[in-house]
Design a protein around this motif. Structure first.
Motif, short mmCIF file in Angstrom:
data_model
loop_
_atom_site.label_atom_id
_atom_site.label_comp_id
_atom_site.label_asym_id
_atom_site.label_seq_id
_atom_site.Cartn_x
_atom_site.Cartn_y
_atom_site.Cartn_z
N UNK A 1 38.14 46.96 49.51
CA UNK A 1 39.28 47.79 49.13
C UNK A 1 40.24 47.16 48.15
N UNK A 2 40.06 45.87 47.82
CA UNK A 2 40.99 45.22 46.89
C UNK A 2 40.20 44.53 45.77
N UNK A 3 39.23 45.25 45.23
CA UNK A 3 38.37 44.68 44.20
C UNK A 3 39.13 44.28 42.94
N UNK A 4 40.07 45.11 42.51
CA UNK A 4 40.82 44.80 41.28
C UNK A 4 41.65 43.54 41.45
N UNK A 5 42.34 43.45 42.58
CA UNK A 5 43.17 42.27 42.86
C UNK A 5 42.29 41.03 42.96
N UNK A 6 41.18 41.14 43.69
CA UNK A 6 40.29 40.00 43.89
C UNK A 6 39.71 39.52 42.56
N UNK A 7 39.28 40.46 41.73
CA UNK A 7 38.70 40.09 40.44
C UNK A 7 39.74 39.40 39.55
N UNK A 8 40.96 39.91 39.56
CA UNK A 8 41.99 39.33 38.69
C UNK A 8 42.39 37.93 39.15
N UNK A 9 42.52 37.73 40.46
CA UNK A 9 42.87 36.41 40.98
C UNK A 9 41.72 35.43 40.79
N UNK A 10 40.51 35.89 41.04
CA UNK A 10 39.35 35.02 40.88
C UNK A 10 39.15 34.63 39.42
N UNK A 11 39.45 35.55 38.52
CA UNK A 11 39.35 35.24 37.09
C UNK A 11 40.33 34.15 36.69
N UNK A 12 41.56 34.24 37.18
CA UNK A 12 42.54 33.20 36.86
C UNK A 12 42.20 31.88 37.55
N UNK A 13 41.62 31.96 38.73
CA UNK A 13 41.16 30.76 39.42
C UNK A 13 40.14 30.02 38.56
N UNK A 14 39.22 30.75 37.97
CA UNK A 14 38.20 30.12 37.12
C UNK A 14 38.82 29.47 35.89
N UNK A 15 39.76 30.16 35.25
CA UNK A 15 40.46 29.58 34.10
C UNK A 15 41.19 28.30 34.50
N UNK A 16 41.82 28.34 35.66
CA UNK A 16 42.58 27.19 36.14
C UNK A 16 41.66 25.99 36.35
#
Length: 237
Positions: A152-167
């Protein structure tokens, strides 16, 4: 690191974790540049900060307007001096639906708020200040969704995981330059971020104390990653 007299940027300072962190940093004698989106909430924060020690600089703007982020970093350097620490607290979770029903505009908004905007803060703080001295620290407030997927929180998860990878990539790229890049992954936190109160979740003070612990490490040590969860949660690998 000794916090007193350090120049620290806090994003998302008008509510939740960022709000409490900003106040505690001033109490410890830091100079703080802080920003948020809500003029009303910023006015309340400024009222709460009357009489604090340390230099203060603030702006209210939409952090998804990336030129405003860059200008804020430049203005902070002009007002306070070179940046010692950036703490990326700002974020949102306004899109809740099954992945099959995600609206593209909602996904794009989540990516802007939770990945691209904090990336711009990080990039600009590094390029405009930290690299000059081969010194500085970035602390990114992420989420346990980076390692555990909830429905139910795919958009939030994708956005946080994307920034995690950049970090994680950025951490390795700037390590030899003496820049610390840290991630904190809170589980559920009882803040206005949520529609209803969740007293069984982490109090934001707990997350702030963890951030301060990371910030206060000596010059030869770095807490690269720290996970903090309420005892009610079992969403770990």
């Amino acid at each position: 690191m000794e916090i007193r007299n350090k120049n620290i940027i806090v994003t998302g300072a008008t509510s939740g974790i960022g709000n409490i962190l900003t106040k505690k940093l001033f109490n410890e004698g830091a100079n703080v540049a802080f920003c948020g989106r809500s003029c009303e909430k910023m006015s309340k924060l400024l009222h709460d900060l009357k009489g604090v020690r340390g230099k203060a600089y603030h702006e209210t703007f939409d952090a998804t307007i990336y030129q405003s982020v860059s200008q804020f970093i430049q203005n902070t350097i002009s007002e306070l001096g070179e940046i010692d620490v950036l703490v990326n607290c700002a974020g949102a979770n306004s899109s809740r639906s099954p992945v099959s029903d995600i609206d593209i505009a909602d996904l794009e908004w989540m990516l802007k708020v939770n990945m691209i905007s904090p990336f711009v803060f990080m990039k600009e703080a590094y390029n405009l200040s930290m690299i000059k001295r081969n010194e500085g620290m970035v602390i990114n407030v992420l989420s346990t969704v980076c390692s555990f997927s909830n429905e139910g929180i795919g958009s939030y998860t994708a956005s946080k995981a994307g920034f995690d990878s950049l970090t994680k990539v950025f951490r390795k790229e700037v390590r030899d330059a003496g820049i610390k890049v840290c991630s904190i992954y809170p589980g559920g936190v009882d803040t206005p971020f949520r529609d209803t109160s969740r007293p069984q979740y982490l109090h934001p003070d707990s997350v702030v104390e963890a951030i301060l612990y990371m910030l206060k490490q000596g010059s030869n040590s770095c807490v690269d990653e720290l996970v903090i969860r309420p005892m009610i949660e079992k969403n770990f690998p």
